[in-house]
Design an enzyme around this catalytic site. Structure first.
Site, PDB file in Angstrom:
ATOM      1  N   LYS A  22       0.428  -0.914   0.282  1.00  0.00           N
ATOM      2  CA  LYS A  22       0.181  -0.151  -0.404  1.00  0.00           C
ATOM      3  C   LYS A  22       0.367   1.295   0.026  1.00  0.00           C
ATOM      4  CE  LYS A  22      -1.628   1.193   4.120  1.00  0.00           C
ATOM      5  NZ  LYS A  22      -1.699   2.944   4.124  1.00  0.00           N
ATOM      6  N   ASN A  23       1.910   1.257   1.077  1.00  0.00           N
ATOM      7  CA  ASN A  23       2.511   2.333   1.737  1.00  0.00           C
ATOM      8  C   ASN A  23       2.940   3.002  -0.619  1.00  0.00           C
ATOM      9  OD1 ASN A  23       1.032   3.185   3.746  1.00  0.00           O
ATOM     10  ND2 ASN A  23       2.734   2.708   4.785  1.00  0.00           N
ATOM     11  N   ARG A  92      -5.186  10.326   4.498  1.00  0.00           N
ATOM     12  CA  ARG A  92      -4.174  11.345   4.318  1.00  0.00           C
ATOM     13  C   ARG A  92      -3.214  11.576   3.507  1.00  0.00           C
ATOM     14  NH1 ARG A  92      -3.124  13.821   7.840  1.00  0.00           N
ATOM     15  NH2 ARG A  92      -0.679  13.729   7.833  1.00  0.00           N
ATOM     16  N   CYS A 116      -4.797  12.635  12.422  1.00  0.00           N
ATOM     17  CA  CYS A 116      -5.542  11.631  12.647  1.00  0.00           C
ATOM     18  C   CYS A 116      -5.853  10.944  13.487  1.00  0.00           C
ATOM     19  CB  CYS A 116      -5.855  10.692  11.858  1.00  0.00           C
ATOM     20  SG  CYS A 116      -4.020   9.443  12.080  1.00  0.00           S
ATOM     21  N   ARG A 121       0.238  14.358  12.633  1.00  0.00           N
ATOM     22  CA  ARG A 121       0.614  14.781  11.884  1.00  0.00           C
ATOM     23  C   ARG A 121       0.657  16.023  10.199  1.00  0.00           C
ATOM     24  NH1 ARG A 121      -1.478   9.002   9.505  1.00  0.00           N
ATOM     25  NH2 ARG A 121       0.662   8.652   7.996  1.00  0.00           N
ATOM     26  N   PRO A 122       1.611  17.235  10.687  1.00  0.00           N
ATOM     27  CA  PRO A 122       1.395  18.359   9.789  1.00  0.00           C
ATOM     28  C   PRO A 122       1.770  18.132   8.489  1.00  0.00           C
ATOM     29  CG  PRO A 122       2.610  18.161  11.796  1.00  0.00           C
ATOM     30  CD  PRO A 122       1.961  17.101  12.473  1.00  0.00           C
ATOM     31  N   VAL A 123       2.081  18.980   7.934  1.00  0.00           N
ATOM     32  CA  VAL A 123       2.572  18.686   6.505  1.00  0.00           C
ATOM     33  C   VAL A 123       3.544  19.736   6.034  1.00  0.00           C
ATOM     34  CG1 VAL A 123       0.629  17.123   4.913  1.00  0.00           C
ATOM     35  CG2 VAL A 123       0.559  19.344   5.074  1.00  0.00           C
ATOM     36  N   ASP A 124       3.995  20.357   7.335  1.00  0.00           N
ATOM     37  CA  ASP A 124       4.812  21.914   7.045  1.00  0.00           C
ATOM     38  C   ASP A 124       5.974  21.214   6.671  1.00  0.00           C
ATOM     39  OD1 ASP A 124       7.051  21.294  10.467  1.00  0.00           O
ATOM     40  OD2 ASP A 124       5.456  19.716   9.566  1.00  0.00           O
ATOM     41  N   GLN A 125       6.094  20.283   6.974  1.00  0.00           N
ATOM     42  CA  GLN A 125       7.980  19.917   5.712  1.00  0.00           C
ATOM     43  C   GLN A 125       7.683  19.708   4.315  1.00  0.00           C
ATOM     44  OE1 GLN A 125      10.805  19.796   7.198  1.00  0.00           O
ATOM     45  NE2 GLN A 125       9.326  20.415   8.857  1.00  0.00           N
ATOM     46  N   ASP A 304       4.650   0.648  12.249  1.00  0.00           N
ATOM     47  CA  ASP A 304       3.648  -0.269  11.875  1.00  0.00           C
ATOM     48  C   ASP A 304       3.368  -1.565  12.457  1.00  0.00           C
ATOM     49  OD1 ASP A 304       3.731   2.191   8.199  1.00  0.00           O
ATOM     50  OD2 ASP A 304       2.889   2.560  10.569  1.00  0.00           O
ATOM     51  N   ILE A 326       7.578   7.746  16.724  1.00  0.00           N
ATOM     52  CA  ILE A 326       7.015   7.873  15.384  1.00  0.00           C
ATOM     53  C   ILE A 326       5.739   9.419  16.062  1.00  0.00           C
ATOM     54  CG2 ILE A 326       6.582   7.699  13.638  1.00  0.00           C
ATOM     55  CD1 ILE A 326       9.411   7.183  13.337  1.00  0.00           C
ATOM     56  N   ARG A 396      -8.274  -1.157   4.810  1.00  0.00           N
ATOM     57  CA  ARG A 396      -7.438   0.562   3.883  1.00  0.00           C
ATOM     58  C   ARG A 396      -6.577  -0.597   3.839  1.00  0.00           C
ATOM     59  NH1 ARG A 396      -7.276   4.793   7.393  1.00  0.00           N
ATOM     60  NH2 ARG A 396      -5.749   5.669   5.305  1.00  0.00           N
TER      61      ARG A 396
HETATM   62  C1  EPZ Z   1       3.685   7.228   5.895  1.00  0.00           C
HETATM   63  O1  EPZ Z   1       3.149   8.180   7.249  1.00  0.00           O
HETATM   64  C2  EPZ Z   1       3.222   6.202   5.851  1.00  0.00           C
HETATM   65  N1  EPZ Z   1       2.293   6.190   5.193  1.00  0.00           N
HETATM   66  C3  EPZ Z   1       2.621   5.744   7.936  1.00  0.00           C
HETATM   67  O2  EPZ Z   1       1.545   4.272   7.464  1.00  0.00           O
HETATM   68  C4  EPZ Z   1       4.191   5.052   8.291  1.00  0.00           C
HETATM   69  O3  EPZ Z   1       3.698   4.606   9.803  1.00  0.00           O
HETATM   70  C5  EPZ Z   1       4.491   6.450   8.982  1.00  0.00           C
HETATM   71  O4  EPZ Z   1       5.518   6.600   7.216  1.00  0.00           O
HETATM   72  C6  EPZ Z   1       5.939   6.834   9.475  1.00  0.00           C
HETATM   73  O5  EPZ Z   1       6.652   5.259   8.874  1.00  0.00           O
HETATM   74  C7  EPZ Z   1       2.329   5.834   4.120  1.00  0.00           C
HETATM   75  O6  EPZ Z   1       3.400   5.297   3.693  1.00  0.00           O
HETATM   76  C8  EPZ Z   1       1.210   5.957   3.419  1.00  0.00           C
HETATM   77  P1  EPZ Z   1       5.890  10.866   7.902  1.00  0.00           P
HETATM   78  P2  EPZ Z   1       4.247   9.872   7.117  1.00  0.00           P
HETATM   79  O7  EPZ Z   1       5.747  11.681   7.451  1.00  0.00           O
HETATM   80  O8  EPZ Z   1       4.501  10.230   5.540  1.00  0.00           O
HETATM   81  C9  EPZ Z   1       5.620  14.564  12.001  1.00  0.00           C
HETATM   82  C10 EPZ Z   1       0.475   2.657   7.275  1.00  0.00           C
HETATM   83  O9  EPZ Z   1      -0.176   2.411   8.841  1.00  0.00           O
HETATM   84  N2  EPZ Z   1       5.593  15.131  10.273  1.00  0.00           N
HETATM   85  O10 EPZ Z   1       7.159   9.805   8.430  1.00  0.00           O
HETATM   86  O11 EPZ Z   1       2.520  10.305   7.164  1.00  0.00           O
HETATM   87  C11 EPZ Z   1       4.935  13.149  11.827  1.00  0.00           C
HETATM   88  O12 EPZ Z   1       3.275  13.532  12.743  1.00  0.00           O
HETATM   89  C12 EPZ Z   1       1.092   4.779   7.715  1.00  0.00           C
HETATM   90  O13 EPZ Z   1       0.328   2.269   7.229  1.00  0.00           O
HETATM   91  C13 EPZ Z   1       5.367  16.666  10.918  1.00  0.00           C
HETATM   92  O14 EPZ Z   1       5.724  17.105  12.318  1.00  0.00           O
HETATM   93  O15 EPZ Z   1       4.544   9.521   8.324  1.00  0.00           O
HETATM   94  C14 EPZ Z   1       5.275  12.291  11.849  1.00  0.00           C
HETATM   95  O16 EPZ Z   1       5.373  11.636  13.690  1.00  0.00           O
HETATM   96  C15 EPZ Z   1       0.363   5.321   9.063  1.00  0.00           C
HETATM   97  N3  EPZ Z   1       6.047  17.080   9.398  1.00  0.00           N
HETATM   98  C16 EPZ Z   1       6.594  11.591  12.299  1.00  0.00           C
HETATM   99  O17 EPZ Z   1       6.926  13.357  11.321  1.00  0.00           O
HETATM  100  C17 EPZ Z   1       5.613  16.423   8.168  1.00  0.00           C
HETATM  101  O18 EPZ Z   1       6.095  17.851   7.670  1.00  0.00           O
HETATM  102  C18 EPZ Z   1       7.080  10.810  10.740  1.00  0.00           C
HETATM  103  O19 EPZ Z   1       5.853  10.906   9.529  1.00  0.00           O
HETATM  104  C19 EPZ Z   1       5.961  15.374   8.148  1.00  0.00           C
HETATM  105  C20 EPZ Z   1       5.773  14.789   8.992  1.00  0.00           C
END
Ligand code: EPZ
Length: 416
Positions: A22-23, A92, A116, A121-125, A304, A326, A396
């Site tokens: 999926k990912n 998301r 969620c 889970r912000p997207v600021d980066q 995960d 995480i 999902r």
């Molecule tokens: C991916 O989510 C996966 N989803 C998640 O899998 C997985 O848990 C996660 O990576 C970590 O391995 C997909 O690939 C679709 P991150 P992602 O950005 O990319 C913070 C599942 O069960 N952060 O690596 O959204 C964030 O809040 C799902 O299949 C910011 O603060 O995760 C978190 O604490 C759940 N700002 C950390 O970084 C940002 O702009 C890592 O999140 C981006 C992230």
């Protein structure tokens, strides 16, 4: 709302095939937005989230053709670079259209995903990276609005390791003017699978799989055919199910090379694991030994798989300490496991799990995708029947879950 009924006590045995990841599929399908030529993907899992993404991409003017696990996308007539809230709120990962749309169309309007169950889970980066590449980005009325004649290469550093952040910026950089360097990049196998697909489309990327990725932008990308990698989290989930039930299974169409940290912990717990070229075998001991884990970005132990390991430790011999580094709210499954008789104490981002001899079946509620997987594992070992409510979470991320479990000898059925 569908529920899953599990009658516990069966030792899992036999063989099943693992689905595409999926990912990996989610970002890779978005890569098709970067080219005017058709792109074909095989081994695409038939999951709710994939369906949502294909609908989202389709309403942008992309031709979508699907036959079984093969999807062909033709974005030559892409004319609506917008991801509406109604679609994004259900998934998301829709944020993954942002980078490709800005790079291809010079403009994008994408609804903010919102929080969620497992964290804010912000997207600021993602936004910070696009701004560093010259995009004008505003956030208004719940939408990210990005505009730029053409992105330009830049040196990007993400404050934390972010998987979809790395993927979004890597895709955007493929059509930028000049070289982009992403430092502190995510090293997940799904990032590498995406990079392999982009390179097959003509992108110039090096360093995927390391924490420094270099992308030299090109004028345009072409079509290709790409096979989605196996789902390492689905693999790990079935290994845990077999381990907890004292079973013996073979998983085909997958590999342990993406799962070293998980396989190591299962061996520490007493399992025999044999890695074949394109399969994994597991033979469980009579009773598992507790194993402590600490989640962190790849190649460390994946977040995960945290919930699934809480479930197996609930019936193992000994005490396990689980640290989640995480996501700030990823222990929702603990209270549901306690309903089944598990002995779990939570203190901030740490859970202490004292293994018990036997869990008892009960009605429990799924709160997110991986939490629901942990409840399935617990239901398989619990005495009597367990009913899991809100199993739409499972749909999902797990393809044909009941059929696969039944093929391994589990007594499981869906209740409308
Ligand atoms: C991916 O989510 C996966 N989803 C998640 O899998 C997985 O848990 C996660 O990576 C970590 O391995 C997909 O690939 C679709 P991150 P992602 O950005 O990319 C913070 C599942 O069960 N952060 O690596 O959204 C964030 O809040 C799902 O299949 C910011 O603060 O995760 C978190 O604490 C759940 N700002 C950390 O970084 C940002 O702009 C890592 O999140 C981006 C992230």
């Amino acid at each position: 709302m569908d529920k899953l009924l599990i009658e516990g006590g069966a030792r899992l045995s036999g063989e099943i095939a693992i689905s595409g990841a999926k990912n990996a599929a989610l970002p890779i399908l978005c890569a098709a937005l970067l080219t005017r030529e058709p792109v074909t993907f095989t081994n695409v899992p038939q999951l709710k989230d994939i369906g949502t993404l294909l609908k989202l991409i389709g309403q942008m003017g992309v031709k979508v053709a699907r036959e079984g696990d093969t999807v062909t996308l033709d974005a030559s007539a892409l004319d609506n670079p917008v991801a509406p809230y109604e679609m994004v709120k259900t998934m998301r990962a829709s944020i993954l259209v942002l980078g490709p749309l800005v790079a291809r169309c010079g403009e994008a309007r994408v609804s903010l995903p919102g929080g969620c169950a497992i964290g804010a889970r912000p997207v600021d980066q993602h936004i910070k990276g696009l701004q560093a590449m010259g995009a004008q980005v505003t956030v208004e009325h719940g939408y990210v609005h990005a505009q730029v004649p053409r992105l330009r290469g830049a040196r990007l550093f993400t404050d934390m390791v972010t998987v979809t952040g790395t993927e979004n910026l890597m895709m955007a950089a493929c059509l930028a003017d000049g070289e982009t360097i992403i430092e502190n990049a995510a090293r997940e196998p799904e990032v590498v699978d995406l990079a392999n697909c982009l390179v097959a489309m003509g992108a110039r990327i090096s360093g995927a799989g390391t924490d420094v990725i270099r992308i030299r932008g090109v004028e345009s990308l072409s079509g290709t055919t790409h096979r989605i990698m196996p789902d390492r989290i689905e693999t790990g989930t079935y290994l845990c199910a077999a381990a907890a039930t004292g079973g013996e299974i073979r998983l085909s169409g997958t590999s342990s090379c993406y799962l070293d940290s998980v396989v190591d912990k299962l061996m520490d717990a007493g399992c025999d694991i044999v890695s074949e070229r394109d399969a994994i075998r597991l033979k469980a001991p009579e009773r598992l030994t507790s194993v402590s884990i600490r989640t962190a970005p790849y190649p460390a132990f994946p977040t995960d798989m945290q919930a699934q390991f809480m479930a197996i430790n609930a019936v193992a011999g000994g005490t396990a300490v689980i640290r989640e580094t995480i996501f700030e709210n990823r222990f929702m499954h603990a209270v549901e496991l306690q309903r089944l008789g598990a002995d779990i104490r939570i203190d901030g981002n740490t859970a202490v799990v004292q293994g018990v001899a036997q869990l008892q079946g009960a009605t429990v509620m799924a709160t997110d995708l991986r939490a629901s997987a942990s409840l399935v594992i617990a239901g398989l070992v619990a005495e009597g029947e367990t009913t899991i409510e809100r199993i739409y979470h499972l749909d999902r991320g797990y393809e044909h879950l009941e059929e696969k479990l039944a093929a391994l000898g589990a007594r499981v059925r869906r209740l409308a």
